[in-house]
Each structure stands twice: as C-alpha cells, then as structure tokens.
Design a protein around this motif. Structure first.
Motif, PDB file in Angstrom:
ATOM      1  N   GLN A  94      40.195  40.320  49.069  1.00  0.00           N
ATOM      2  CA  GLN A  94      39.966  41.603  49.719  1.00  0.00           C
ATOM      3  C   GLN A  94      38.669  41.577  50.518  1.00  0.00           C
ATOM      4  O   GLN A  94      38.570  42.163  51.582  1.00  0.00           O
ATOM      5  N   THR A  95      37.674  40.908  49.972  1.00  0.00           N
ATOM      6  CA  THR A  95      36.407  40.641  50.651  1.00  0.00           C
ATOM      7  C   THR A  95      36.073  39.181  50.342  1.00  0.00           C
ATOM      8  O   THR A  95      36.738  38.557  49.507  1.00  0.00           O
ATOM      9  N   PRO A  96      35.058  38.583  50.971  1.00  0.00           N
ATOM     10  CA  PRO A  96      34.717  37.195  50.645  1.00  0.00           C
ATOM     11  C   PRO A  96      34.392  36.958  49.174  1.00  0.00           C
ATOM     12  O   PRO A  96      34.533  35.832  48.680  1.00  0.00           O
ATOM     13  N   LYS A  97      33.961  38.001  48.451  1.00  0.00           N
ATOM     14  CA  LYS A  97      33.568  37.813  47.055  1.00  0.00           C
ATOM     15  C   LYS A  97      34.528  38.436  46.046  1.00  0.00           C
ATOM     16  O   LYS A  97      34.494  38.093  44.860  1.00  0.00           O
ATOM     17  N   PHE A  98      35.383  39.331  46.480  1.00  0.00           N
ATOM     18  CA  PHE A  98      36.263  40.051  45.566  1.00  0.00           C
ATOM     19  C   PHE A  98      37.714  39.678  45.848  1.00  0.00           C
ATOM     20  O   PHE A  98      38.134  39.647  47.006  1.00  0.00           O
ATOM     21  N   TYR A  99      38.491  39.379  44.797  1.00  0.00           N
ATOM     22  CA  TYR A  99      39.888  39.028  45.015  1.00  0.00           C
ATOM     23  C   TYR A  99      40.748  39.339  43.785  1.00  0.00           C
ATOM     24  O   TYR A  99      40.255  39.518  42.671  1.00  0.00           O
ATOM     25  N   TYR A 100      42.055  39.437  44.033  1.00  0.00           N
ATOM     26  CA  TYR A 100      43.061  39.524  42.980  1.00  0.00           C
ATOM     27  C   TYR A 100      43.568  38.117  42.675  1.00  0.00           C
ATOM     28  O   TYR A 100      43.640  37.277  43.562  1.00  0.00           O
ATOM     29  N   TRP A 101      43.959  37.871  41.424  1.00  0.00           N
ATOM     30  CA  TRP A 101      44.493  36.566  41.066  1.00  0.00           C
ATOM     31  C   TRP A 101      45.784  36.705  40.267  1.00  0.00           C
ATOM     32  O   TRP A 101      46.017  37.703  39.585  1.00  0.00           O
ATOM     33  N   GLY A 102      46.617  35.684  40.359  1.00  0.00           N
ATOM     34  CA  GLY A 102      47.836  35.588  39.566  1.00  0.00           C
ATOM     35  C   GLY A 102      47.959  34.178  39.006  1.00  0.00           C
ATOM     36  O   GLY A 102      47.478  33.218  39.616  1.00  0.00           O
ATOM     37  N   LEU A 103      48.598  34.021  37.842  1.00  0.00           N
ATOM     38  CA  LEU A 103      48.591  32.740  37.141  1.00  0.00           C
ATOM     39  C   LEU A 103      49.900  32.501  36.409  1.00  0.00           C
ATOM     40  O   LEU A 103      50.483  33.427  35.822  1.00  0.00           O
TER      41      LEU A 103
END
Length: 243
Positions: A94-103
C-alpha cells in the motif's frame, strides 16, 4: 558429499553476473544455501545436511516469495532429522513500508513429529527500516492450521486450529562484505493455550564475491503440542543472483 559438489558446480555454472539488490531493472532473486556438519569419532558418525532454495519476484506494488528447505541428519546410524518445508507467500504494498501478506506453507518433520501440516493465512506487515543496507520488519496475522501429528510413536493427532502469527525479520548488510539476517515466528493457537509454534532462522554470511558467500546458519524450531524441538547450527555456502 558428491551430491553437494555436483550441486555447487551446477549453480556456479549458471551464475555469471550478480546485482546487489532489487532495483528498477532487477525484479528477480534466486539463492541456494548448502550447509552442514560432520562429527566422526570411534563411537560412530553424526552428520547433518541443511539445504535451502529461495526464489523471489518483486515489482512496484507486489512481491512473490517461494522458499524450500530440507534438513537431513543421522547419528550413529539412527535417523535424527528428515524435515521438509515449502512456502509460497505474496505481499501487496500500500505504501513502500506498509503491506498486506498472504501465505501457504506445508511442513513435514521427523524431528518435530509432524506427519503433515498445512498453514494458510493472511495479515499485515510494516517495515521500520527498508534501505539497501538495513531492513527491519514486523508482521502479524491469522493462520489456519490443519495438522497430522505424532504425540507418541503409536498415537496420531489429527486436528485443526486458528493461530495468531507474529514475525520479526531483519537483514543488515555491512559494507557489502557481511550480511546478518533473521526471520522468527511465534504462532499461538486461539483454542489451546499450550499449543504454540516457534520458528527462527538466522544466518551470518561473509561475501567472497557478489554471488558467493561463506555462511553460518542457526535454526531453532519448537512444536509444543508434540513437546518436540530442534536446534541446528551448520556452516557452508550460499549462492545468489539478482536479475
């Protein structure tokens, strides 16, 4: 040992040029770790082989990571480790430092008494540091765990649960010569207070050239439901390429 030598020749034959990190024209990264230890005495021989293969793809708003590891060990003729793990995860930035993850992660482990284990889930992550030479990241999320475990040699435990998954990851590159990196998880069951998983993998690498490093790897794993754990310290080679 011959297999390790052949693998080394194969990978060094493929790798001809390396780039230090991801950039505007570099979107792919592949690495292979081969490490181990041998102890031979008059009472017998103990050895441990630790192999890891990673492939990463990173674009502006998404990254994909595929990792595999296999640990095999014997002591005085008896099997101590035959542990395999494979994982596929993705990050949506979403930003260079913030993100969603899936595994999605599959494990089977002789030393941890895991016959089969499938973990799938998603969550959020934030990079406190994210530069060429320093990376520090925290993440948290929810996992669904479907497991087939051995509580005792004759007792199977087939169950499922939801877990909270907290991770601390860092990587520090010192003058392009020394790389210290680590990824550690604590995964607690929402249903059972005594059911938790700890995974920690750390390495210290000394660069010989941009694509080859001498590496010492430390790994700790605990599966509390089966009351089993392992601590592995190995040393060997890491081969990597950015392209």
């Amino acid at each position: 040992m011959n297999k390790l030598i052949y693998t080394f020749i194969l990978f060094t034959g493929f790798i001809t040029r390396a780039v230090a990190q991801f950039n505007d024209s570099t979107h792919y990264h592949a690495s292979y770790l081969s490490s181990g230890s041998i102890n031979k005495t008059k009472d017998g021989t103990a050895y441990l082989l630790n192999n890891g293969l990673k492939f990463n793809v990173k674009k502006k708003s998404i990254s994909l990571n595929f990792t595999n590891s296999w640990v095999y060990g014997r002591q005085r003729g008896s099997l101590t480790n035959n542990d395999f793990s494979t994982a596929l995860d993705f990050n949506l930035y979403q930003t260079p430092k913030f993100y969603y993850w899936g595994l999605a992660n599959y494990n089977t482990s002789y030393s941890l008494k895991i016959n089969n284990q499938l973990l799938t889930g998603f969550g959020l992550a934030y990079s406190i540091l994210d530069s060429k030479n320093a990376y520090l990241n925290l993440s948290n999320g929810v996992l669904y765990d479907k497991s087939d475990l051995f509580l005792t040699p004759g007792t199977r435990d087939i169950y499922h649960t939801f877990r909270n998954s907290f991770r601390l990851a860092f990587r520090f590159n010192i003058k392009e010569l020394v790389v210290l990196e680590s990824s550690s998880f604590v995964q607690n069951s929402f249903d059972y207070g005594s059911d938790y998983i700890i995974r920690s993998n750390s390495s210290l690498s000394f660069k010989i050239n941009p694509w080859l490093a001498l590496t010492t790897a430390l790994s700790y794993n605990r599966q509390n439901r089966t009351n089993s754990e392992n601590l592995l310290l190995t040393y060997g080679l890491t081969l990597e390429k950015y392209f």
